[in-house]
Design an enzyme around this catalytic site. Structure first.
Site, short mmCIF file in Angstrom:
data_model
loop_
_atom_site.label_atom_id
_atom_site.label_comp_id
_atom_site.label_asym_id
_atom_site.label_seq_id
_atom_site.Cartn_x
_atom_site.Cartn_y
_atom_site.Cartn_z
N HIS A 123 -4.90 -3.47 -3.08
CA HIS A 123 -4.93 -2.34 -2.15
C HIS A 123 -5.01 -1.00 -2.86
O HIS A 123 -4.41 -0.76 -3.90
CB HIS A 123 -3.68 -2.37 -1.25
N ASP A 124 -5.84 -0.13 -2.30
CA ASP A 124 -5.96 1.27 -2.69
C ASP A 124 -6.62 1.47 -4.05
O ASP A 124 -6.60 2.58 -4.59
CB ASP A 124 -4.60 1.98 -2.66
N GLY A 141 -2.41 -2.79 -7.34
CA GLY A 141 -2.63 -1.71 -6.39
C GLY A 141 -2.74 -0.34 -7.03
O GLY A 141 -2.16 -0.07 -8.08
#
Length: 260
Positions: A123-124, A141
């Site tokens: 994520h991200d 992440g």
């Protein structure tokens, strides 16, 4: 969707948006909030889900899972996103997760990237253009990867780590601190081992620019200067040599500390 070629065994949500000449392979699942740009080819047994936007002329091989919710216990089904640019090759069994509201809310892959099998983008993560990620490279992440970076097979990148443009990691590197632009690293934990001079030659850097980058590397890693003094020296040289400005700018941003 009328111009797309969809295998009869694929399941494509009626609300999904498919561009011209999109191909969807056998047993592939395309979710409600997925958008796929013109000319993209999606192989068999792929899952495209979440709020996912895929650009033009990508090739996505079989058994990938793109856009699923992040592997983050804080995630509470917020409508965060995955965005993939144009002309990327994404090989078998890759997993890209959407973003979280604790960051910018989107995981991004830029343009013209070559992503080999079993690569994980958590994520991200923010990935630039023209990168190469070899088999089983994995990003935790919030990692930021610059343009033209090469990650060797089985490289692991710690959360929040930045890797600057034109940097390179060897096979099985464990990267737990930031890697400045142009630098090659290897090992567990990864350590600096010179600059990616061969890659810079292939990308059209002049001999003079490569020599200036080598001098900056020596200032940063070989001179014995404290980091703050090395940064100042590189910043001063960066005012005269355009190729050193990305390095100076990278060092000016506080992060996890740089690979030493």
């Amino acid at each position: 969707m009328l111009s797309a070629s969809i295998h009869p065994t694929a399941i494509v949500h009626p609300a999904a948006r498919l561009g011209h000449n999109v191909e969807i392979g056998a047993y592939t699942l395309v979710g409600e909030h997925v958008e796929i740009g013109d000319g993209t080819r999606v192989g068999p047994h792929v899952v495209l889900t979440g709020h996912t936007r895929i650009g033009r002329d990508n090739r996505i091989f079989q058994f990938c899972s793109l856009g699923a919710e992040p592997q983050d216990k804080k995630y509470a089904n917020e409508p965060t996103r995955l965005e993939i640019g144009d002309r990327n090759v994404i090989r078998e069994f890759c997993t890209f997760n959407c973003g979280t509201i604790q960051d910018v809310g989107v995981t991004r892959l830029g343009n013209d990237n070559w992503i080999m099998a079993y690569v994980h983008l958590a994520h991200d993560c923010q990935i630039g253009d023209h990168t190469i990620f070899a088999n089983n490279a994995s990003l935790a992440g919030h990692a930021h990867i610059g343009d033209w970076v090469i990650l060797g097979g089985f490289t692991t990148v710690h959360q929040f780590v930045r890797i600057g443009a034109h940097a390179m990691t060897s096979m099985a590197s464990a990267v737990v601190q930031d890697v400045p632009p142009y630098v090659m690293v290897a090992g567990n934990k990864a350590e600096a081992h010179g600059i990616n001079s061969e890659g810079l030659k292939r990308r059209g850097f002049s001999p003079e620019a490569i020599m200036a980058i080598k001098r900056a590397y020596r200032t940063l890693y070989k001179s014995g200067l404290p980091l703050a003094e090395a940064q100042s020296a590189i910043a001063a040289e960066g005012a005269r040599t355009a190729e050193l400005k990305p390095l100076a700018d990278f060092l000016a941003v506080a992060g996890r500390g740089i690979v030493r």
